[in-house]
Design a protein around this motif. Structure first.
Motif, PDB file in Angstrom:
ATOM      1  N   ASN A  76      -9.871  -7.778   6.842  1.00 22.81           N
ATOM      2  CA  ASN A  76     -10.056  -6.837   5.739  1.00 22.81           C
ATOM      3  C   ASN A  76      -9.089  -5.672   5.879  1.00 22.81           C
ATOM      4  O   ASN A  76      -8.827  -5.200   6.990  1.00 22.81           O
ATOM      5  CB  ASN A  76     -11.476  -6.274   5.720  1.00 22.81           C
ATOM      6  CG  ASN A  76     -12.502  -7.244   5.179  1.00 22.81           C
ATOM      7  OD1 ASN A  76     -12.153  -8.240   4.554  1.00 22.81           O
ATOM      8  ND2 ASN A  76     -13.765  -6.956   5.422  1.00 22.81           N
ATOM      9  N   THR A  77      -8.607  -5.198   4.739  1.00 23.47           N
ATOM     10  CA  THR A  77      -7.748  -4.022   4.690  1.00 23.47           C
ATOM     11  C   THR A  77      -8.560  -2.859   4.134  1.00 23.47           C
ATOM     12  O   THR A  77      -9.295  -3.015   3.151  1.00 23.47           O
ATOM     13  CB  THR A  77      -6.527  -4.274   3.785  1.00 23.47           C
ATOM     14  OG1 THR A  77      -5.850  -5.449   4.224  1.00 23.47           O
ATOM     15  CG2 THR A  77      -5.568  -3.095   3.818  1.00 23.47           C
ATOM     16  N   LEU A  85      -2.892   2.473   6.232  1.00 27.74           N
ATOM     17  CA  LEU A  85      -3.897   1.432   6.037  1.00 27.74           C
ATOM     18  C   LEU A  85      -4.445   1.008   7.395  1.00 27.74           C
ATOM     19  O   LEU A  85      -3.744   1.098   8.409  1.00 27.74           O
ATOM     20  CB  LEU A  85      -3.279   0.206   5.365  1.00 27.74           C
ATOM     21  CG  LEU A  85      -2.755   0.353   3.939  1.00 27.74           C
ATOM     22  CD1 LEU A  85      -2.023  -0.917   3.522  1.00 27.74           C
ATOM     23  CD2 LEU A  85      -3.888   0.651   2.978  1.00 27.74           C
ATOM     24  N   VAL A  86      -5.681   0.539   7.413  1.00 24.99           N
ATOM     25  CA  VAL A  86      -6.271  -0.042   8.619  1.00 24.99           C
ATOM     26  C   VAL A  86      -6.604  -1.489   8.291  1.00 24.99           C
ATOM     27  O   VAL A  86      -7.305  -1.766   7.309  1.00 24.99           O
ATOM     28  CB  VAL A  86      -7.542   0.714   9.073  1.00 24.99           C
ATOM     29  CG1 VAL A  86      -8.192   0.003  10.263  1.00 24.99           C
ATOM     30  CG2 VAL A  86      -7.218   2.154   9.436  1.00 24.99           C
ATOM     31  N   PHE A  87      -6.078  -2.410   9.095  1.00 22.97           N
ATOM     32  CA  PHE A  87      -6.371  -3.830   8.951  1.00 22.97           C
ATOM     33  C   PHE A  87      -7.206  -4.241  10.153  1.00 22.97           C
ATOM     34  O   PHE A  87      -6.859  -3.929  11.294  1.00 22.97           O
ATOM     35  CB  PHE A  87      -5.081  -4.646   8.877  1.00 22.97           C
ATOM     36  CG  PHE A  87      -5.296  -6.105   8.572  1.00 22.97           C
ATOM     37  CD1 PHE A  87      -5.819  -6.503   7.349  1.00 22.97           C
ATOM     38  CD2 PHE A  87      -4.987  -7.076   9.509  1.00 22.97           C
ATOM     39  CE1 PHE A  87      -6.017  -7.851   7.061  1.00 22.97           C
ATOM     40  CE2 PHE A  87      -5.174  -8.421   9.233  1.00 22.97           C
ATOM     41  CZ  PHE A  87      -5.690  -8.813   8.009  1.00 22.97           C
ATOM     42  N   GLY A 177       7.000  -1.536  -5.318  1.00 20.60           N
ATOM     43  CA  GLY A 177       5.743  -0.796  -5.370  1.00 20.60           C
ATOM     44  C   GLY A 177       4.562  -1.508  -4.745  1.00 20.60           C
ATOM     45  O   GLY A 177       3.425  -1.064  -4.879  1.00 20.60           O
ATOM     46  N   TYR A 178       4.791  -2.609  -4.042  1.00 19.42           N
ATOM     47  CA  TYR A 178       3.694  -3.397  -3.464  1.00 19.42           C
ATOM     48  C   TYR A 178       3.112  -2.694  -2.241  1.00 19.42           C
ATOM     49  O   TYR A 178       3.843  -2.287  -1.346  1.00 19.42           O
ATOM     50  CB  TYR A 178       4.190  -4.793  -3.084  1.00 19.42           C
ATOM     51  CG  TYR A 178       3.075  -5.687  -2.612  1.00 19.42           C
ATOM     52  CD1 TYR A 178       2.172  -6.223  -3.522  1.00 19.42           C
ATOM     53  CD2 TYR A 178       2.908  -5.967  -1.272  1.00 19.42           C
ATOM     54  CE1 TYR A 178       1.130  -7.026  -3.095  1.00 19.42           C
ATOM     55  CE2 TYR A 178       1.871  -6.771  -0.836  1.00 19.42           C
ATOM     56  CZ  TYR A 178       0.987  -7.304  -1.760  1.00 19.42           C
ATOM     57  OH  TYR A 178      -0.044  -8.091  -1.336  1.00 19.42           O
ATOM     58  N   MET A 179       1.781  -2.551  -2.198  1.00 25.23           N
ATOM     59  CA  MET A 179       1.134  -1.834  -1.099  1.00 25.23           C
ATOM     60  C   MET A 179       0.166  -2.697  -0.278  1.00 25.23           C
ATOM     61  O   MET A 179      -0.397  -2.231   0.693  1.00 25.23           O
ATOM     62  CB  MET A 179       0.390  -0.606  -1.645  1.00 25.23           C
ATOM     63  CG  MET A 179       1.320   0.452  -2.220  1.00 25.23           C
ATOM     64  SD  MET A 179       2.674   0.943  -1.117  1.00 25.23           S
ATOM     65  CE  MET A 179       1.776   1.661   0.235  1.00 25.23           C
ATOM     66  N   GLY A 180      -0.029  -3.958  -0.656  1.00 26.93           N
ATOM     67  CA  GLY A 180      -0.969  -4.804   0.073  1.00 26.93           C
ATOM     68  C   GLY A 180      -0.302  -5.553   1.220  1.00 26.93           C
ATOM     69  O   GLY A 180       0.800  -5.229   1.648  1.00 26.93           O
ATOM     70  N   LEU A 181      -1.006  -6.568   1.713  1.00 30.57           N
ATOM     71  CA  LEU A 181      -0.490  -7.466   2.739  1.00 30.57           C
ATOM     72  C   LEU A 181      -0.473  -8.871   2.156  1.00 30.57           C
ATOM     73  O   LEU A 181      -1.325  -9.206   1.336  1.00 30.57           O
ATOM     74  CB  LEU A 181      -1.367  -7.401   3.995  1.00 30.57           C
ATOM     75  CG  LEU A 181      -1.469  -6.015   4.651  1.00 30.57           C
ATOM     76  CD1 LEU A 181      -2.475  -6.032   5.787  1.00 30.57           C
ATOM     77  CD2 LEU A 181      -0.108  -5.542   5.152  1.00 30.57           C
ATOM     78  N   LEU A 182       0.477  -9.683   2.563  1.00 39.13           N
ATOM     79  CA  LEU A 182       0.627 -11.023   1.991  1.00 39.13           C
ATOM     80  C   LEU A 182       0.150 -12.085   2.977  1.00 39.13           C
ATOM     81  O   LEU A 182       0.672 -12.172   4.090  1.00 39.13           O
ATOM     82  CB  LEU A 182       2.086 -11.293   1.615  1.00 39.13           C
ATOM     83  CG  LEU A 182       2.653 -10.443   0.488  1.00 39.13           C
ATOM     84  CD1 LEU A 182       4.146 -10.693   0.326  1.00 39.13           C
ATOM     85  CD2 LEU A 182       1.938 -10.734  -0.818  1.00 39.13           C
ATOM     86  N   PRO A 183      -0.817 -12.915   2.565  1.00 35.84           N
ATOM     87  CA  PRO A 183      -1.374 -13.912   3.484  1.00 35.84           C
ATOM     88  C   PRO A 183      -0.363 -14.835   4.165  1.00 35.84           C
ATOM     89  O   PRO A 183      -0.411 -14.960   5.388  1.00 35.84           O
ATOM     90  CB  PRO A 183      -2.348 -14.695   2.603  1.00 35.84           C
ATOM     91  CG  PRO A 183      -2.789 -13.711   1.581  1.00 35.84           C
ATOM     92  CD  PRO A 183      -1.548 -12.887   1.299  1.00 35.84           C
ATOM     93  N   PRO A 184       0.555 -15.477   3.462  1.00 34.67           N
ATOM     94  CA  PRO A 184       1.438 -16.395   4.208  1.00 34.67           C
ATOM     95  C   PRO A 184       2.248 -15.673   5.286  1.00 34.67           C
ATOM     96  O   PRO A 184       2.435 -16.174   6.383  1.00 34.67           O
ATOM     97  CB  PRO A 184       2.356 -16.978   3.138  1.00 34.67           C
ATOM     98  CG  PRO A 184       1.686 -16.716   1.839  1.00 34.67           C
ATOM     99  CD  PRO A 184       0.863 -15.488   2.034  1.00 34.67           C
TER     100      PRO A 184
END
Length: 195
Positions: A76-77, A85-87, A177-184
């Motif tokens: 979870n992020t 961010l904390v993952f 502008g991407y701020m998430g994390l990418l699964p692959p």
């Protein structure tokens, strides 16, 4: 200083003191008059129980923003405006989690230390070249992500403790502008530290 800052700074200090690559980077950044804390994109804890670990950061005001799921692990992020961010990740329980690096890592080191800190860079190729040639830092794989992808990442070779991979430093380039994390990419990074 607010509670979240104290928590992050204490954990970052512990991480820096145990990761030679991070220490080299911090020493060079300080020479340029740039603060290390402002460059941190995200930090990562490994645990056996994401929800239990997340309670601590929820007390600081962090909120869950996304869940990433993989073959044998998930995470979870969490976000708090103005903070890294904390993952938090864990292996699935039972047979589904077999083969994940996370369970063995947590069994060995616990869940009180960052597995990695990611620092944001503008040009990841330039940064990798500089880190290799000037700081003599080695990396565990090629850069994950193509030029102009929304997210590009790379891990340093792991710092070893007790003969096992303990921590890595991550370089991360964000675009569009991407701020998430990418699964692959997250899964490829995870596997790049398998010894």
């Amino acid at each position: 200083m607010e509670a979240a800052d104290k928590f992050l700074r204490a954990n970052c200090t512990n991480y820096i003191n145990s990761n030679k690559s991070a220490l080299k980077v911090v020493e060079n950044i300080k020479q340029a008059g740039i603060g290390w804390f402002q460059l941190i994109d995200h930090v990562t804890f490994r645990t056996h129980n994401v929800e239990k670990k997340a309670k601590k950061i929820a007390d600081f005001g962090y909120s869950h923003i996304e869940t990433l799921e993989f073959k044998n692990w998930w995470g979870n992020t969490y976000a708090l405006k103005g903070k890294p961010l904390v993952f938090i990740d864990q292996a699935y329980e039972g047979e589904k989690g077999e083969g994940s690096l996370i369970k063995e890592w947590v069994d060995e080191f616990g869940d009180q230390y960052f597995h990695h800190i990611a620092i944001r860079v503008e040009d990841i190729e330039h940064s990798v070249d500089y880190f290799k040639s000037k700081l003599y830092i080695e990396f565990s794989s090629a850069i994950n992500g193509e030029p102009n992808d929304s997210l590009r990442q790379i891990f340093t070779k792991p710092e070893m403790q007790n003969g096992k991979a303990f921590s890595v430093l991550e370089l991360i380039e964000r675009n569009n502008g991407y701020m998430g994390l990418l699964p692959p990419q997250a899964d490829r990074l995870m596997e790049s530290t398998r010894l």
